[in-house]
Every structure is written in C-alpha cells, then in structure tokens.
Design a protein around this motif. Structure first.
Motif, PDB file in Angstrom:
ATOM      1  N   THR A 271       0.835  -1.208   0.000  1.00 22.04           N
ATOM      2  CA  THR A 271       0.000   0.000   0.000  1.00 22.04           C
ATOM      3  C   THR A 271       0.866   1.253   0.000  1.00 22.04           C
ATOM      4  OG1 THR A 271      -1.756  -1.174   1.143  1.00 22.04           O
ATOM      5  CG2 THR A 271      -1.862   1.218   1.201  1.00 22.04           C
TER       6      THR A 271
ATOM      7  N   THR B  10      -5.758   2.781  -2.392  1.00 20.87           N
ATOM      8  CA  THR B  10      -6.600   1.938  -1.543  1.00 20.87           C
ATOM      9  C   THR B  10      -7.200   0.757  -2.292  1.00 20.87           C
ATOM     10  OG1 THR B  10      -7.155   3.979  -0.395  1.00 20.87           O
ATOM     11  CG2 THR B  10      -8.466   2.080   0.166  1.00 20.87           C
ATOM     12  N   TYR B  11      -7.196   0.812  -3.601  1.00 13.43           N
ATOM     13  CA  TYR B  11      -7.879  -0.196  -4.413  1.00 13.43           C
ATOM     14  C   TYR B  11      -7.420  -1.610  -4.052  1.00 13.43           C
ATOM     15  CZ  TYR B  11      -9.891  -2.589  -8.378  1.00 13.43           C
ATOM     16  OH  TYR B  11     -10.617  -3.438  -9.160  1.00 13.43           O
TER      17      TYR B  11
ATOM     18  N   ARG C 160      -7.687  -3.157  -1.280  1.00 15.09           N
ATOM     19  CA  ARG C 160      -7.338  -3.348   0.137  1.00 15.09           C
ATOM     20  C   ARG C 160      -8.614  -3.567   0.935  1.00 15.09           C
ATOM     21  NH1 ARG C 160      -3.357  -2.693   3.710  1.00 15.09           N
ATOM     22  NH2 ARG C 160      -3.879  -1.857   5.760  1.00 15.09           N
TER      23      ARG C 160
ATOM     24  N   GLU D 249      -8.777   2.259   7.857  1.00  8.89           N
ATOM     25  CA  GLU D 249      -7.723   1.667   7.022  1.00  8.89           C
ATOM     26  C   GLU D 249      -7.718   2.293   5.634  1.00  8.89           C
ATOM     27  OE1 GLU D 249      -9.807  -0.103   8.857  1.00  8.89           O
ATOM     28  OE2 GLU D 249      -8.626  -1.446  10.123  1.00  8.89           O
ATOM     29  N   GLY D 250      -8.912   2.545   5.097  1.00  8.84           N
ATOM     30  CA  GLY D 250      -9.005   3.191   3.782  1.00  8.84           C
ATOM     31  C   GLY D 250      -8.435   4.591   3.806  1.00  8.84           C
TER      32      GLY D 250
ATOM     33  N   GLY E 247      -5.205   5.745   1.717  1.00 11.96           N
ATOM     34  CA  GLY E 247      -5.319   6.859   0.774  1.00 11.96           C
ATOM     35  C   GLY E 247      -4.359   7.994   1.084  1.00 11.96           C
TER      36      GLY E 247
ATOM     37  N   GLY F  46      -9.585   7.257  -0.257  1.00  9.84           N
ATOM     38  CA  GLY F  46      -9.523   5.946   0.396  1.00  9.84           C
ATOM     39  C   GLY F  46     -10.814   5.603   1.119  1.00  9.84           C
TER      40      GLY F  46
ATOM     41  N   VAL G 125     -13.458   4.461  -1.329  1.00  9.19           N
ATOM     42  CA  VAL G 125     -13.326   3.043  -1.690  1.00  9.19           C
ATOM     43  C   VAL G 125     -13.954   2.156  -0.620  1.00  9.19           C
ATOM     44  CG1 VAL G 125     -11.673   1.160  -2.075  1.00  9.19           C
ATOM     45  CG2 VAL G 125     -11.285   3.388  -3.124  1.00  9.19           C
ATOM     46  N   GLY G 126     -13.708   2.499   0.660  1.00  6.64           N
ATOM     47  CA  GLY G 126     -14.291   1.736   1.758  1.00  6.64           C
ATOM     48  C   GLY G 126     -15.793   1.767   1.770  1.00  6.64           C
TER      49      GLY G 126
ATOM     50  N   ASP H 142     -17.139  -0.410  -1.028  1.00  4.97           N
ATOM     51  CA  ASP H 142     -16.752  -1.818  -0.927  1.00  4.97           C
ATOM     52  C   ASP H 142     -17.873  -2.680  -0.393  1.00  4.97           C
ATOM     53  OD1 ASP H 142     -15.022  -3.843  -1.348  1.00  4.97           O
ATOM     54  OD2 ASP H 142     -13.779  -3.454   0.419  1.00  4.97           O
TER      55      ASP H 142
END
Length: 197
Positions: free
Chosen positions: A19, A123-124, A126, A132-133, A137, A190, A193-194, A197
């Motif tokens: 990451t 972040t992709y 992950r 965490e995102g 990021g 980031g 993305v989370g 998800d």
C-alpha cells in the motif's frame, strides 16, 4: 474474517508495504500528471505573462523566466500556494494567479480530482474499514510531498544580478501543497473506496 485475512492484517498493520508503494507511486503520478496538464494548457499564456519580467531580468544582467518555472508557480497556486515577487519599492508582494479574478476554476479543481483519484488507486483492492481506507489513501503524500517541496524551493528565480527573486512560498508549498492536500484528499479517496466496498 478468515484466518488468512486476520494474519495479513496483523503483519500488515494499518498500512502495508504494498500500500505504501502504491500510494507513493499514485502521489508521484498525480503530481506529474497535474503539472503536465497545466504545462500543456497554460505554458504559452504563462510565457507571455512573464515576458515583461524576463525583459527586466535580462536588462539587469540575468536570464528570462523559463516557462517551466512559471507553470510550476501556477500549479502550486492551484493548491493555494502564493507566488512571491518583488515590488518596485523594494518590498515583496504575494499573488495567486489561479484564484484571482479571471483565474481558471478547472486549474483549481485539477489537483483535487487527481488526488482523490490517487487515494482511490492507493486503496484499491485493500480490505478493511474506513480508518484503514483513509490511512491507505493518505499515503499518496509520500509521493506528492517531495515533488511539491522541490518545486517550492527549486523554482526561485533571481531578477538579474539583484537580490530580488520570484518564488513560490516555501512554507505553504511544503505544508499545504505537499502535506495537507494529498493527505486529506487521498484519505477521502480511500474512504470512498471503503464506502463502496
């Protein structure tokens, strides 16, 4: 969560090496792409705007202002980093040519869009929660900060052989363009993305 995922998260910590590498690369890519877009779209106008300053600089025994320096100042202006230049009275003024009247809203939006995208790239793929995102990021700052710092310091241009110079403000160049922008916008990318998800 499977045993493999638990083990990966324990050894990986909040942000793993892969990451960090992806975030750094995404940060460098975002900076270079942003600069390239501004250079291609604005270099002719910047060269024209700096022609008078270049004339004065040459008159005083120096060199004209190269277009790449002017474009760098403009790109940093898109991060709200002011450009400092001398006045006739011997003082210093600051200006932001992107935010002043007639400035380009697209130029102002460019780093925002690129850094959000860089945060998504970092972040992709992950797994993890929003924290965490955001942490993944924010790693785009690792690539974005060095380039912003170099740009803020390496683009100082002396006016002739005098002490007068034109430069980006180094403090906001490092803190705002190099740190706050990529960390905040990368983290938002980031988090996005989370959420998806």
């Amino acid at each position: 969560m499977s045993t493999a995922e638990r083990t990966t998260r324990k050894t990986d910590g909040l942000v793993g090496r892969a990451t960090l590498a992806r975030g750094t690369t995404a940060g460098v890519g975002a900076w270079l792409l942003g600069y390239l877009v501004v250079y291609v779209s604005k270099s002719a106008a910047v060269s024209e705007a700096l022609r008078g300053v270049g004339f004065v600089s040459r008159l005083l025994g120096g060199e004209g202002v190269p277009a790449w320096k002017g474009v760098t100042w403009l790109f940093l202006n898109a991060h709200f980093v002011a450009t400092r230049f001398p006045t006739i009275a011997g003082g210093t003024r600051t200006a932001n040519f992107v935010t002043r009247e007639g400035g380009s809203a697209l130029t102002l939006a460019l780093p925002v869009v690129l850094l959000l995208a860089a945060g998504v790239v970092a972040t992709y793929g992950r797994r993890g929660g929003l924290a965490e995102g955001a942490a993944a990021g924010a790693t785009v700052a690792l690539g974005y900060l060095p380039l912003s710092a170099v740009a803020a310091f390496a683009t100082t241009h002396a006016i002739g052989t005098t002490e007068a110079t034109i430069s980006a403000d180094p403090v906001t160049g490092v803190l705002l363009a190099g740190t706050v922008y990529p960390m905040v916008l990368g983290a938002v990318g980031g988090i996005a993305v989370g959420l998806l998800d």
